[in-house]
Design a protein around this motif. Sequence first.
Motif: not given
Length: 233
Positions: A94-99, A126-139
Amino acid sequence: MSVDEFRTVIERIGHYTNYIYLHVKGEPLLHPQLGEILKICQDADMTVNLTTNATLIKEKLPVLLEYPVHQINVSLHSADDNDCIDMDSYIHNLFESCETLLDKTETEISLRLWNTKKEPFLFGEKNCTIKRHLYINVQSPFEWPDVNSTYCNERGFCQGLRQHMAILCDGTVVPCCLDGNGVMALGNILDSTLEEILSSPRSVAFMEGFKKKTAVEPLCMHCSFKERFAHKM
């Protein structure tokens, strides 16, 4: 859904939207003709969001690079329910593909953690920006609506048929993506125009009900997701 059927769907919704989500209780990366599906969207100038559990994201990476989508939503929380995968390999792929996607496309990636039991926050957000165009969404988690569930409330509000609707793999049109079984079937877009479906008595009653903050469909009465729109009441 066949490629020809999908092309018909795109043609018939074109007057209403240029935005499409590939999901509804299914795994879009499983479609054997995903590339053709995305090309149809691209040719129709459709903005595409795709929701996936990402178990196949490395395998389908060439397609996602050839036909980049606007956003990929990754249901990380669903990995806990999938006991046939190796978690280490899953996370690595997953992370390799995201990169790769972040490096070679403008695709935005939202990593969903919809399993927070209490307040849905991560580091206070609720929304954390990890880097440009990569986020974590918590619900917080939610239960899929079921007419046999103990939860029942006629009062509430929903954006179904106002801002969104869902089309199932056989062409059945339903008010929202939580009706993956077609309980509230309004018609079939492969047989009828969307104008005809939206003007049907059942569709009109659905929309009129929520204008009055009232659920008229039994499945909606048993859907707790409408509580998230309490501020609209």
